[in-house]
Enzyme design. Structure first.
Site, mmCIF file in Angstrom:
data_model
loop_
_atom_site.group_PDB
_atom_site.id
_atom_site.type_symbol
_atom_site.label_atom_id
_atom_site.label_comp_id
_atom_site.label_asym_id
_atom_site.label_seq_id
_atom_site.Cartn_x
_atom_site.Cartn_y
_atom_site.Cartn_z
ATOM 1 C CB SER A 30 -1.134 0.114 1.102
ATOM 2 O OG SER A 30 -0.184 -0.225 2.345
ATOM 3 N N GLY A 67 -1.740 -4.202 0.849
ATOM 4 C CA GLY A 67 -2.034 -5.508 1.804
ATOM 5 C C GLY A 67 -1.020 -6.463 1.233
ATOM 6 C CG ASN A 96 0.976 -5.281 4.387
ATOM 7 O OD1 ASN A 96 0.458 -4.724 5.161
ATOM 8 N ND2 ASN A 96 1.210 -5.066 3.274
ATOM 9 C CG ASP A 177 -3.157 4.533 8.605
ATOM 10 O OD1 ASP A 177 -2.259 5.333 8.285
ATOM 11 O OD2 ASP A 177 -3.598 3.743 7.367
ATOM 12 C CG HIS A 180 -0.884 3.754 4.533
ATOM 13 N ND1 HIS A 180 -1.840 3.252 5.569
ATOM 14 C CD2 HIS A 180 -0.490 2.830 3.950
ATOM 15 C CE1 HIS A 180 -1.886 1.785 5.233
ATOM 16 N NE2 HIS A 180 -1.329 1.557 4.128
#
Length: 204
Positions: A30, A67, A96, A177, A180
């Site tokens: 991502s 992801g 991830n 979040d 990012h």
């Protein structure tokens, strides 16, 4: 006079090398898939625009998926290599795996396999090291960090700078979040990594 001539000649050869036609394949998650914004505002698109000015003929293919893990990237890689035949593969994976607590040996083996498959295809490889939050414990966090050093040193792949250097610790540059980067941070990511990409492009 002779040394000056040699310097000019070497400089011209370097410029010719970086201007040689080729393809850069970005295999990422991502972070490279421009999470939370349009794809054309992400760091990969901005990097492509910058390189277009200094390296005419170079094409950037963004094969990043939000992801994505190292195992997912490894599964997709053969088809991507066959289709695009990149001269450089930029690997931005592993985050991830770490966030999900995947075993460190699996992370290292997947990264090694990605590098070896790319090299077998005739591509140079640049690995971007990832980081994870400290709440995963010092032992796991340290082993995760060291994975990128171990894998690149054992395979001979180039290891770049952490893309979020001087970004991840600045809340204003991170999305809600906390994982990012924001739109405003995307050019800063390019600033962090573009010299490594330029250098990788010059490798024989």
């Amino acid at each position: 006079m002779v040394s000056g001539f040699l310097f000019i000649k070497i400089s011209l050869l370097a410029n010719q090398a970086i201007a040689a036609p080729g393809k850069i394949l970005v295999l990422g998650d991502s972070i490279s898939a421009a999470y939370g914004m349009s794809l054309d505002r992400g760091w990969v698109a901005i990097m492509a625009e910058r390189l277009a000015d200094e390296a005419p003929g170079v094409e950037v293919i963004n094969a990043s998926i939000s992801g994505e893990t190292t195992s997912g990237g490894l599964r997709r890689l053969p088809a991507l290599l066959e289709t695009h035949q990149p001269s450089l593969v930029v690997v931005e994976l592993g985050g991830n795996d770490g966030l999900r607590g995947f075993p460190i040996p699996s992370l290292r083996e997947n990264l090694k396999s990605i590098i070896e498959a790319s090299k077998d295809n005739g591509s140079q490889v640049l690995v971007m090291p990832m980081e994870i939050p400290p709440n995963y414990g010092s032992r796991y966090t340290q082993a995760f960090r060291e994975s990128f050093i171990v894998v690149t040193e054992t395979t001979g792949a180039a290891r770049g700078r952490f893309p979020h250097d001087n970004i991840a610790t600045e809340p204003a540059l991170m999305q809600a979040d906390g994982i990012h980067p924001t739109v405003e941070a995307q050019p800063m990511i390019v600033d962090n990594v573009i010299d490594d990409i330029r250098q990788a492009m010059l490798q024989p």
